[in-house]
Design a protein around this motif. Sequence first.
Motif, PDB file in Angstrom:
ATOM      1  N   CYS A   1       0.836  -1.194   0.000  1.00 28.11           N
ATOM      2  CA  CYS A   1       0.000   0.000   0.000  1.00 28.11           C
ATOM      3  C   CYS A   1       0.879   1.255   0.000  1.00 28.11           C
TER       4      CYS A   1
ATOM      5  N   CYS B   1      -7.066  -0.739   0.350  1.00 23.16           N
ATOM      6  CA  CYS B   1      -6.027  -1.340   1.184  1.00 23.16           C
ATOM      7  C   CYS B   1      -6.725  -2.020   2.351  1.00 23.16           C
TER       8      CYS B   1
ATOM      9  N   CYS C   1      -5.031  -0.290   5.985  1.00 27.54           N
ATOM     10  CA  CYS C   1      -5.406   1.037   6.483  1.00 27.54           C
ATOM     11  C   CYS C   1      -6.835   1.409   6.096  1.00 27.54           C
TER      12      CYS C   1
END
Length: 299
Positions: free
Chosen positions: A20, A42, A45
Motif C-alpha cells: 500500500c 487497502c 489502512c
Amino acid sequence: LEGQGIATIRDMGENLVSHCPFCHHERHTTFSLSLSKGLWICFRCGKKGNAAMLLSELFNISYEEAEHRLRLGTAWRETEKKKPVPSLRLPYEFESLKLPETIGNRRFWKYARRRRLTPALVEEYDVGFCREGFLDGRLVIPFRWEGQLISYFARDITGRQAVKVITCPGGRHAKYLFNLDRVQRDDILIVVEGVFDCLTLADRAVSTSGKRISEDQILQLAASDFRTVCLCWDEDALREAHETAQRLAELMINIQLVLLPSGDPNQLGRKTVLEAVAQARSPTALQGVELWGERRARR
Ligand SMILES: [Zn+2]
C-alpha cells in the motif's frame, strides 16, 4: 504507478496486488487494484477509492485534474488503437553511418559533426545516409516510436538541393513527438522544432517536426507525465508559441517559453539552451515579450 511505490507484486489478471502506498506496510501486500474498474482498496489502512482519487493522492494534484488527465490519457490511447498502422520502411538506399570514416561516408560524418551529432547519438538513433537514388546526398534520421518506424527525415548535406528536408511518404511525424518515448523523466520537458535541435538536447527534449505543434502531439503531451513544458522556439514563432501555450494551459500543463533570438537550439548548443531554459518564464510573465536575448544583452 511504479514510480509511486505501487509495484505489481502479483498480477492476478484483472487485479493488481501490491504494497500500500499510503500505509507503507512493507511486509504485506494489502493493496488491491482492479485494473478494469479502476477501484482500489487497502485491507490494512482501509483507504479506498477510484482511479482519479488514487492519482490525485499519489501525484498531489486536484481530483478534477486527475480526472481530466485520465480522460485525456484514455482518449489518446483509444484513438491510437483505432488507427491503421501502415508499414513504413527506410529508403532502399539507406546505409547506417558507422565508424570508421571511409571515403564513402566521410562527408556525412563531417555534416553530422557540424550538426553536433556525436558518434554515440548516431548509433543510438540509427542515423544513416543515402549516396544514391532519390535521397542521394542526404543524412537520414529515422523516426521510431516505441521501436516502430513511423517516419524519417532526410536532410540535404550539400546545400544545393531545393528541398532541405524530405520526409517519409506516408510518414506520421506530425502525429507524434519525436523522442517523447525516450526522453529522460525530468521536471521540465523541452519542446523544440527540429530534429537536430532535439538531438542537441537529446535526453531533455522532444521535437514537433515543424513550426507548429499538432493536436495529436498536444494530446500526447497531456497523456505524458510531464507537468511543465518549456517551448523553446525561434523568436519568429511568437504567435504560435502563445497559441500553443494557451492550449496547453487549458490542459493543465504548465508552460514556459524561451524565444531564441539568435539561432536555433542546434546552432546555439546544449549549454546555452539549458541556461535559457533555466531562466524561462511563463508566457504571461513575459510582459510585452521580453526576449531572453535582450535580457542577457542588457546585463
Ligand atoms: Zn494501506
